[in-house]
Design an enzyme around this catalytic site. Structure first.
Site, PDB file in Angstrom:
ATOM      1  N   GLY A  62      68.920  14.621  85.128  1.00  0.00           N
ATOM      2  CA  GLY A  62      69.171  15.933  84.539  1.00  0.00           C
ATOM      3  C   GLY A  62      68.087  16.890  84.999  1.00  0.00           C
ATOM      4  N   GLY A 109      70.359  10.878  84.731  1.00  0.00           N
ATOM      5  CA  GLY A 109      71.616  11.616  84.617  1.00  0.00           C
ATOM      6  C   GLY A 109      72.609  11.334  85.738  1.00  0.00           C
ATOM      7  N   GLU A 132      62.638   7.666  82.557  1.00  0.00           N
ATOM      8  CA  GLU A 132      62.356   8.676  81.528  1.00  0.00           C
ATOM      9  C   GLU A 132      61.124   8.428  80.667  1.00  0.00           C
ATOM     10  OE1 GLU A 132      65.300   7.204  82.069  1.00  0.00           O
ATOM     11  OE2 GLU A 132      66.817   8.752  82.424  1.00  0.00           O
ATOM     12  N   ASP A 140      68.610   7.578  78.701  1.00  0.00           N
ATOM     13  CA  ASP A 140      69.791   8.046  77.966  1.00  0.00           C
ATOM     14  C   ASP A 140      71.064   7.833  78.799  1.00  0.00           C
ATOM     15  OD1 ASP A 140      69.104   9.970  79.852  1.00  0.00           O
ATOM     16  OD2 ASP A 140      69.556  11.675  78.561  1.00  0.00           O
TER      17      ASP A 140
END
Ligand code: QUE
Length: 330
Positions: A62, A109, A132, A140
């Site tokens: 992301g 992401g 992350e 995530d």
């Protein structure tokens, strides 16, 4: 245009088009992709989808750099993860063949845009990671679903350390489905678009004999809670111990708790839990500190607060999992 859509011979082609930012996903791209998949789902001319990244890499994750630069007051910290996880779930329910070409960097992401489709094609240059914990966040995009389901505690290892794995290991773990040499990518893509089938290649022996991760060590050391993992590593593998010591302590605790909870949940429940957790983690100072250290100032020496896992009480970790008023309802 940050994301490009085209249609060719019953194939919907998506190109992530931010090569200078390693095709990092932003809110606009996530929304446009969501809308396009909805359209293609109902378009009888489209029988399959191809997802590629412009340039040498698939997707670095992301666009968290922009998220941090926009500031805490911006609605982007909510809107981005809301749209991203909705998209991840939509892809998992997409009814047509969905193939991603995992060239170069595939992180965070980018994994969420591809793992829940049908095929992930690794090449000679694929590098896969969930990094992350280095930026005060957590793995995530369904990490709580797919990571605890990987054999030999390798998923929890990848989640905590952010370790990068190569094509051979990606296939071995079942994260990638096929291999294609870099010299054959164009032919591979042509055949998929024109015939709708997958050109099969054998991974070269020199590739499959490369030094890989030590499954026995990982299986033994990455068992149980984070304190146990640190203790085991201190006596068994000091390099890995030192790597974990550099990561955000609150991220490490959130991640090990998250992956444990994810074991008994389906993908939908995992994404909902992750959205809830994201809305706690992105407002902690560690998030901006980590992004600055890795992606903005790039000094790679973040000042985490709390600075060590021994300074974190379990009730503070539990608080991260308390339900917010804004939820992701899938
Ligand atoms: C952890 C992360 C990300 C990361 C590095 C980490 C991440 C991400 C990027 C990234 C890399 C290059 C870019 C860019 C973003 O790096 O999520 O825009 O040009 O997107 O250690 O989670």
């Amino acid at each position: 245009m940050d994301i490009i859509f085209s249609e060719l011979n019953n194939t919907g082609i998506i190109t992530l088009n931010r090569p200078k930012a390693l095709n990092a996903l932003n809110l606009d791209m996530a929304k446009k992709l969501f809308d396009k998949l909805k359209e293609w789902e109902n378009n009888n001319n489209i029988k399959r989808v191809l997802l590629i990244g412009e340039g040498k890499h698939f997707c670095a994750g992301g666009d968290v750099k922009n998220l941090s630069l926009e500031g805490k007051e911006s609605p982007l910290r909510k809107d981005f993860f809301f749209s991203e996880y909705k998209l991840n779930y939509q892809i998992s329910n997409f009814k047509k063949t969905y193939l991603s070409l995992w060239n170069g960097v595939v992180m965070g992401g980018g994994i969420g845009l591809s793992l829940y489709g049908n095929y992930r094609i690794v090449t000679d240059t694929t590098k896969f990671a969930m990094p992350e914990t280095a930026i005060g966040f957590f793995p995530d995009v369904g990490g709580s679903y797919f990571l605890p389901r990987i054999k030999n505690n390798v998923g929890i290892f990848l989640a905590l350390t952010g370790h990068v794995i190569d094509s051979n290991e990606i296939l071995n773990l079942g994260l990638g489905t096929h291999y294609c040499p870099n010299s054959e990518i164009e032919n591979f893509i042509d055949q998929y678009i024109m015939e709708g089938n997958i050109k099969e290649f054998k991974i070269p022996a020199e590739n499959s004999s490369k030094k890989s991760i030590n499954h026995a060590l990982i299986n033994e050391c990455f068992e149980g809670d984070i304190t146990n993992i640190f203790k085991k590593l201190q006596s068994k593998n000091i390099d890995l111990f030192n790597i974990l010591n550099k990561k955000c302590p609150m991220s490490l605790l959130a991640t090990s708790t998250l992956l444990n909870k994810g074991k008994s949940k389906d993908l939908k429940q995992c994404l909902e839990m992750e959205f809830n957790l994201s809305q706690k983690m992105v407002y902690r100072d560690d998030f901006d500190e980590g992004i600055d250290a890795v992606l903005i100032s790039k000094h790679h020496n973040p000042n985490w607060n709390p600075s060590s896992i021994i300074d974190i009480e379990l009730k503070d970790v539990d608080k991260l999992f308390e339900l917010n008023s804004n939820t992701l309802n899938l």
